[in-house]
Motif scaffolding. Structure first.
Motif, PDB file in Angstrom:
ATOM      1  N   ALA A  62       6.450  -3.107  10.271  1.00 56.79           N
ATOM      2  CA  ALA A  62       5.345  -3.694  11.032  1.00 56.79           C
ATOM      3  C   ALA A  62       4.147  -3.995  10.137  1.00 56.79           C
ATOM      4  CB  ALA A  62       4.939  -2.743  12.164  1.00 56.79           C
ATOM      5  N   LEU A  63       3.851  -3.101   9.213  1.00 58.54           N
ATOM      6  CA  LEU A  63       2.741  -3.316   8.288  1.00 58.54           C
ATOM      7  C   LEU A  63       2.999  -4.529   7.397  1.00 58.54           C
ATOM      8  CD1 LEU A  63       1.994   0.387   7.173  1.00 58.54           C
ATOM      9  CD2 LEU A  63       0.556  -1.046   8.616  1.00 58.54           C
ATOM     10  N   LYS A  64       4.230  -4.660   6.960  1.00 54.48           N
ATOM     11  CA  LYS A  64       4.578  -5.750   6.049  1.00 54.48           C
ATOM     12  C   LYS A  64       4.312  -7.110   6.670  1.00 54.48           C
ATOM     13  CE  LYS A  64       8.277  -7.225   2.911  1.00 54.48           C
ATOM     14  NZ  LYS A  64       9.684  -6.980   2.474  1.00 54.48           N
ATOM     15  N   LYS A  65       4.448  -7.212   8.013  1.00 57.05           N
ATOM     16  CA  LYS A  65       4.191  -8.481   8.693  1.00 57.05           C
ATOM     17  C   LYS A  65       2.738  -8.907   8.537  1.00 57.05           C
ATOM     18  CE  LYS A  65       7.738  -7.734  12.231  1.00 57.05           C
ATOM     19  NZ  LYS A  65       7.976  -7.479  13.684  1.00 57.05           N
ATOM     20  N   TYR A  66       1.879  -7.946   8.244  1.00 58.84           N
ATOM     21  CA  TYR A  66       0.449  -8.249   8.071  1.00 58.84           C
ATOM     22  C   TYR A  66      -0.003  -7.965   6.630  1.00 58.84           C
ATOM     23  CZ  TYR A  66       0.599  -8.663  13.090  1.00 58.84           C
ATOM     24  OH  TYR A  66       0.916  -9.067  14.364  1.00 58.84           O
ATOM     25  N   ASP A  67       0.965  -8.038   5.719  1.00 56.27           N
ATOM     26  CA  ASP A  67       0.717  -7.889   4.276  1.00 56.27           C
ATOM     27  C   ASP A  67       0.102  -6.538   3.918  1.00 56.27           C
ATOM     28  OD1 ASP A  67       1.780 -10.348   3.969  1.00 56.27           O
ATOM     29  OD2 ASP A  67       0.034 -11.281   3.057  1.00 56.27           O
ATOM     30  N   LEU A  68       0.465  -5.486   4.650  1.00 57.52           N
ATOM     31  CA  LEU A  68       0.025  -4.122   4.358  1.00 57.52           C
ATOM     32  C   LEU A  68       1.244  -3.282   4.016  1.00 57.52           C
ATOM     33  CD1 LEU A  68      -2.500  -3.715   7.319  1.00 57.52           C
ATOM     34  CD2 LEU A  68      -3.091  -4.035   4.902  1.00 57.52           C
ATOM     35  N   SER A  69       1.003  -2.122   3.401  1.00 55.37           N
ATOM     36  CA  SER A  69       2.125  -1.261   3.008  1.00 55.37           C
ATOM     37  C   SER A  69       1.767   0.208   3.193  1.00 55.37           C
ATOM     38  CB  SER A  69       2.518  -1.530   1.547  1.00 55.37           C
ATOM     39  OG  SER A  69       1.430  -1.246   0.681  1.00 55.37           O
ATOM     40  N   LEU A  70       2.811   1.035   3.262  1.00 59.59           N
ATOM     41  CA  LEU A  70       2.633   2.478   3.408  1.00 59.59           C
ATOM     42  C   LEU A  70       2.201   3.106   2.093  1.00 59.59           C
ATOM     43  CD1 LEU A  70       5.602   3.914   5.520  1.00 59.59           C
ATOM     44  CD2 LEU A  70       3.178   4.025   6.042  1.00 59.59           C
TER      45      LEU A  70
END
Length: 529
Positions: free
Chosen positions: A294-302
């Motif tokens: 889900a984060l990757k869809k908004y260019d974020l990462s864990l």
């Protein structure tokens, strides 16, 4: 106890567009980590009544920002930002005039949640009296602290705590029932990693946003542009410090919450920190996979270094919090031996927890609520004097939790301030040095600088806050002996005004400034309280 279900949108409905505008611009330009000598209230009045009304559409300009290093409890600095005030005003104005649409977005995105997932976000801050009256557990609230807040409602709309939520919503006990594991996770470099184009992606969908980039007719694209205009026009990263950034981040993060909640994950989120409750280990691993997706869809990462899966049951408080809370203060007037024992336990816990100075921070706040005997207070103050020179992070607590509460005499504050400056100067700890000057100005005493020239120290630092406080200190105590040097420095830095605007603007006169800076000066705008 059956609690009423409160949704995220209930808190946002308490805020009108005008209140959002005033809260973000008039009280949310400067981070609370900066010494408490700055205000944007006069600028808010100027921007609202003069600048904004003279523009059919506030100029869309991209500017730089001031960087400010603030020491955290892990003794690693966090880079905070002070944006160009006009750029920030433009963003706050745009958010406020579209507040009804944004609230509808938040309502639709969170309407199916049976508990408030986001625990720290833009909201009307309850005054301390309301918190004290409404909490189910008031152990963290001291009635003696309420005098300042018992009448006036807070004007700012963001704090890094969520105590007022205990009035109406404490979902953790319900989330524990039937679950055997807890997952801890957070986003890697959340604010610096936010891609501003993601704002319209969240608000209208990615494909639609890519097909519709018209900022003149669509406020969602204008928010994107005005957000990046705080940071040189760059699309990568939003600023840490100004309160509007927390609203911008929520636009994105609630969309991720919506997807995870539909997948039947039950968790709470404190800005970018997730705590999820699951039935088994496989589901815990699946949550991390789905969160990362889900984060990757908004260019974020864990942030994988801060990811962990823990077996339930777990203590509701961290071990060190529980041990500090369980300390018994047997007498209403706390004696020397009790204070000594309490601080010893706190220091031992800090050593056991990798020198996490948040433990000392917490202990100091607890003692600041107690009434101490003369000897106990003397011991406490001297111990804090000792500790702040080792752990500069604690300096931020000195004024509100020590000097003011215990009515510390001026000579003692002077000694502490001189020692802070002496400790900090060779280490280039500009924040600590700034606090020392702030205390000197506030409590009206000279500091001995070990025969060093304050102007040269400030000039070489290139730190806006330190330079400005040094200038104010010089005006107050040195009868402007270095005033010309400060003015010349401000004139030299005017070419780079984006990065030094606060110092340059406050030092120079109207005739030496240009454009809106001149107009602000003409209207007697100052950012100094």
């Amino acid at each position: 106890m059956v609690q009423k279900v409160y949704k995220y949108i209930d808190y946002l409905n308490e805020i009108s567009g005008d209140q959002l505008y005033e809260g973000l611009l008039g009280y949310g330009l400067f981070s609370k980590n900066i010494p408490n000598f700055l205000t944007s209230k006069l600028f808010y009045d100027f921007y609202s009544n003069i600048y904004c009304k003279n523009k059919n559409n506030p100029n869309i300009i991209a500017k730089g920002y001031i960087k400010y290093e603030s020491i955290r409890n892990i003794n690693i600095p966090r880079i905070l930002a002070i944006p160009n005030p006009i750029c920030y005003g433009n963003l706050c104005y745009e958010l406020s005039i579209n507040w009804d649409e944004l609230k509808e977005y938040f309502r639709e995105t969170t309407k199916n949640q049976l508990h408030k997932i986001s625990r720290i976000h833009i909201r009307k801050i309850k005054n301390r009296y309301e918190i004290f009256q409404g909490c189910y557990d008031d152990t963290d609230v001291n009635e003696d602290d309420l005098y300042e807040f018992s009448i006036n409602t807070c004007h700012h709309l963001f704090e890094m705590n969520h105590k007022d939520f205990c009035i109406d919503d404490f979902p953790e006990p319900d989330l524990l029932i039937g679950n055997n594991y807890i997952v801890k996770a957070d986003i890697s470099n959340c604010f610096p990693s936010i891609y501003t184009h993601v704002i319209p992606w969240a608000l209208m969908g990615k494909q639609k946003a890519k097909n519709n980039r018209n900022y003149k007719t669509d406020y969602r694209n204008r928010i994107d542009i005005l957000t990046r205009n705080l940071k040189h026009g760059e699309t990568n990263g939003i600023l840490i410090g100004p309160h509007a950034s927390n609203l911008i981040s929520e636009i994105i993060l609630v969309k991720i919450d919506e997807e995870l909640y539909k997948n039947e994950y039950r968790y709470i989120r404190k800005i970018d920190d997730y705590t999820c409750y699951v039935k088994d280990y496989n589901m815990a691993e699946k949550f991390l996979i789905d969160l990362a997706t889900a984060l990757k869809k908004y260019d974020l990462s864990l942030n994988h270094k801060k990811t962990e899966i823990l077996k339930l049951p777990q203590a509701s408080y961290k071990d060190w919090v529980r041990k500090i809370k369980s300390f018994v203060f047997s007498d209403e007037l706390v004696k020397l031996n009790t204070v000594r024992s309490f601080l010893d336990i706190s220091l031992e816990l800090m050593e056991q927890n990798h020198e996490n100075t948040a433990i000392l921070n917490y202990a100091i706040k607890i003692l600041s609520r107690k009434k101490l005997t003369f000897k106990a207070k003397d011991y406490f103050l001297k111990t804090i004097h000792h500790l702040i020179l080792i752990y500069p992070y604690l300096i931020q607590l000195l004024d509100e939790k020590i000097f003011e509460v215990f009515k510390v005499d001026k000579d003692s504050i002077k000694k502490v301030s001189e020692d802070i400056f002496t400790m900090a100067e060779p280490k280039n700890l500009y924040e600590a040095m700034s606090y020392a000057l702030y205390f000197a100005i506030k409590y009206n005493f000279n500091i001995y600088f070990n025969d060093k020239n304050l102007f040269e120290i400030a000039k070489n630092s290139k730190d806006n806050i330190l330079m400005l406080l040094a200038y104010l200190y010089d005006k107050k105590f040195n009868y402007s002996k270095s005033e010309k040097a400060f003015i010349d420095l401000a004139k030299n830095l005017k070419n780079d005004i984006d990065e030094f605007w606060l110092f340059v603007y406050e030092v120079l006169t109207e005739k030496d400034l240009d454009d809106y800076w001149k107009e602000m000066k003409k209207n007697n705008v100052s950012f100094i309280k």
